[in-house]
Design an enzyme around this catalytic site. Structure first.
Site, short mmCIF file in Angstrom:
data_model
loop_
_atom_site.label_atom_id
_atom_site.label_comp_id
_atom_site.label_asym_id
_atom_site.label_seq_id
_atom_site.Cartn_x
_atom_site.Cartn_y
_atom_site.Cartn_z
N GLU A 57 -0.97 -12.18 -5.72
CA GLU A 57 0.16 -11.81 -4.87
C GLU A 57 0.78 -13.06 -4.24
OE1 GLU A 57 -0.73 -7.36 -3.48
OE2 GLU A 57 -1.73 -8.82 -2.22
N TRP A 88 4.88 -1.24 12.00
CA TRP A 88 3.98 -2.03 11.16
C TRP A 88 4.66 -3.28 10.59
CZ3 TRP A 88 -0.95 -2.17 9.07
CH2 TRP A 88 -1.11 -2.92 7.89
N TRP A 142 0.96 0.95 7.33
CA TRP A 142 1.79 0.59 6.19
C TRP A 142 2.50 1.84 5.67
CZ3 TRP A 142 2.50 1.59 1.00
CH2 TRP A 142 3.16 0.59 0.25
N GLN A 144 7.64 -7.72 5.86
CA GLN A 144 7.36 -6.37 5.40
C GLN A 144 7.22 -5.50 6.63
OE1 GLN A 144 6.50 -5.34 1.63
NE2 GLN A 144 8.30 -6.57 2.10
N PHE A 167 9.57 -4.60 -1.49
CA PHE A 167 8.37 -5.40 -1.32
C PHE A 167 8.72 -6.87 -1.13
CE2 PHE A 167 4.51 -2.81 -3.09
CZ PHE A 167 4.79 -1.79 -2.19
N ASN A 202 3.64 -6.56 7.72
CA ASN A 202 2.70 -7.40 6.97
C ASN A 202 3.40 -8.66 6.51
OD1 ASN A 202 3.23 -4.89 5.09
ND2 ASN A 202 2.50 -6.33 3.60
N ASP A 203 3.39 -9.02 5.25
CA ASP A 203 3.80 -10.36 4.80
C ASP A 203 5.11 -10.89 5.39
OD1 ASP A 203 2.04 -9.21 3.03
OD2 ASP A 203 3.20 -9.64 1.24
N ARG A 233 5.28 -8.60 -8.90
CA ARG A 233 5.96 -8.64 -7.60
C ARG A 233 5.92 -10.00 -6.89
NH1 ARG A 233 1.54 -5.27 -7.01
NH2 ARG A 233 -0.18 -6.06 -5.74
C1 FRU Z 1 0.71 -8.58 0.01
C2 FRU Z 1 1.47 -7.42 -0.57
C3 FRU Z 1 2.51 -7.88 -1.58
C4 FRU Z 1 3.51 -6.77 -1.58
C5 FRU Z 1 3.51 -6.36 -0.12
C6 FRU Z 1 3.73 -4.89 0.09
O1 FRU Z 1 0.14 -8.34 1.25
O2 FRU Z 1 0.57 -6.50 -1.15
O3 FRU Z 1 1.99 -8.18 -2.85
O4 FRU Z 1 4.77 -7.18 -2.02
O5 FRU Z 1 2.25 -6.73 0.40
O6 FRU Z 1 3.90 -4.58 1.44
#
Ligand code: FRU
Length: 475
Positions: free
Chosen positions: A207, A25, A52, A44, A85, A27-28, A150
């Protein structure tokens, strides 16, 4: 406890020239930076499932923003249930420093968590050490929620470092907090950036904030959770957008306009920018949104990063241009012709299409679909400045954009990859980012528009992926 990374079981949607996880997986994007001759991009990452999970920082580097090489996982949580994170990176005293959020699960059943800010560093840009004095910011300020504190973004300003952190206040409104440091280790809370606070249903948690000066204006880019949808805007579950304004450092006041959606498509969230060595402000984002279908999950992986895009401001709008380096993706020109008649042409799944139309046509502008009907169409109505994107997989769930009143022409530059399409309209004034799960060759259909059409076959193996082979041992 040991765990084995998941494997990719089917190559059908693996992207040709976008960064994605070797498996598992993503993400960001995180820690986008330039250090010792390489661009570094972290993300991420959860290596053990295509869902996730407790967040790690995956890592890749590139000399040109286009060809990426995956490197070993840079950060993993100390306790397996917690997470590293999102955050950012700066270069200081010959080291690459990562500033990230520690996510601590206090009670998993009741969903009680706490977040703090932490530091890690590397001298070679490959191996990272967590700073022994962590956390560098142990608690959210009193008026903020300790569970939603965060995504630190740090930059250097003269001989100081500044940090913005995303937050949710006790009243449940998103906002941005400001910190100052001289050494990255000791931070002083300077208060909120006033003006950078949710009003009129602009969201409950902001975020991934990013705050920078560009073309004489100040830009706050952020991804609010819970911003209210209007008829044609903010239609994803959570959306990324920006404020353009003027910031006064003396009273920490951002005089800003309204929140503008950054990308009008279904699949963009959580941006991260850097200043390239030549001064360009370059942005990347997660090429998904939290409510995206994420069809590739069944194949042992999920998530990707957009093409890097250079940002500029014109008429108070953020423009996004694929970085100039993206020209190096072109392998062959496959079309170069005037369009006067209806036309259908079959393209590869790795293609750049450039369409410069005469004036601002209305009606269906173009269709791109494969023989299984994966694809999308773009229409324009009213005076040709109102654009509607329809994805064939969910035709009722359309996306919209409005061009500037001064625009007199429509031009499209579309980057197609095996499971995506990024549509840059009028030199990046409007962008639609889409995951499209092509099963076969996309066919471009034009019917009734006139202008000039070009298409280029693009390289499809720009990245090298190393599967995370080792099993990670948690003590
Ligand atoms: C945004 C988010 C961030 C966090 C991360 C966790 O997509 O929710 O705020 O740090 O992803 O994976």
């Amino acid at each position: 406890m040991t765990q084995t990374p998941i494997k990719v079981t089917n190559q059908r949607y693996r992207l040709g020239y976008h960064l994605m996880p070797a498996s598992g997986w993503m993400n960001d994007p995180n820690g986008f930076s330039y250090f010792k001759g390489y661009y570094h991009l972290f993300y991420q990452y959860y290596p053990y499932a295509s869902e996730w999970g407790p967040m790690h920082w995956g890592h890749a580097r590139s000399k040109d923003l286009i060809h990426w090489e995956t490197l070993p996982v840079a950060l993993k949580p100390t306790r397996p249930q917690d997470g590293c994170f999102s955050g950012s990176a700066v270069v200081y005293q010959d080291k690459l420093w990562l500033i990230y959020t520690g996510h601590h699960v206090l009670d998993a059943e009741k969903d009680i968590n706490r977040q703090d800010q932490n530091l890690a560093y590397s001298t070679d840009g490959i191996h990272f050490e967590k700073y022994a004095g962590n956390p560098i910011i142990a608690h959210a300020p009193e008026e903020e929620s300790s569970a939603d504190f965060r995504d630190p973004k740090v930059w250097q300003e003269d001989d100081h470092f500044k940090m913005v952190v995303g937050s949710r206040d006790q009243a449940g409104l998103g906002r941005v907090l400001l910190y100052d440091s001289q050494d990255l280790k000791h931070w002083e809370y300077e208060g909120t950036v006033s003006g950078a606070k949710s009003v009129d249903e602009e969201g409950f948690m902001w975020e991934c904030p990013d705050f920078f000066r560009l073309n004489g204006q100040d830009v706050l880019l952020t991804s609010p959770q819970g911003i209210k949808a209007t008829k044609e805007q903010f239609l994803n579950q959570h959306n990324t957008g920006y404020f353009v304004g003027q910031y006064s450092t003396a009273d920490k006041q951002l005089e800003r306009g309204s929140f503008t959606e950054l990308d009008n498509g279904h699949d963009l969230y959580a941006t991260q920018t850097l200043v390239a060595p030549d001064g360009r402000r370059v942005m990347v984002a997660w090429m998904n949104a939290w409510d995206s279908p994420m069809t590739e999950k069944t194949d042992g992986w999920c998530g990707a990063i957009t093409l890097p895009r250079e940002l500029t401001i014109k008429n108070n709008r953020l423009y996004q241009h694929p970085v100039a380096e993206a020209l190096s993706l072109r392998e062959a020109e496959v079309i170069n012709q005037e369009v006067a008649e209806p036309l259908n042409c079959s393209l590869s799944r790795h293609t750049e299409v450039k369409l410069d139309l005469n004036g601002l046509p209305t009606g269906t502008i173009l269709k791109l679909a494969d023989k299984n009907n994966a694809g999308f169409s773009i229409e324009a109505d009213q005076d040709g400045r109102h654009l509607i994107l329809t994805r064939n997989s969910d035709p009722e769930n359309k996306r919209y954009a409005v061009l500037d009143a001064t625009d007199e022409k429509l031009s499209l530059r579309i980057f197609i990859d095996s499971s995506s399409a990024e549509i840059f309209v009028n030199d990046g004034e409007v962008v639609f980012t889409e995951r499209i799960y092509w099963q076969d060759k996309p066919v471009l259909s034009l019917n009734g528009t006139t202008g000039h059409l070009q298409a280029f076959e693009l390289s499809s193996q720009t990245n090298s992926y190393k599967q995370v082979k080792e099993m990670i041992d948690y003590e």
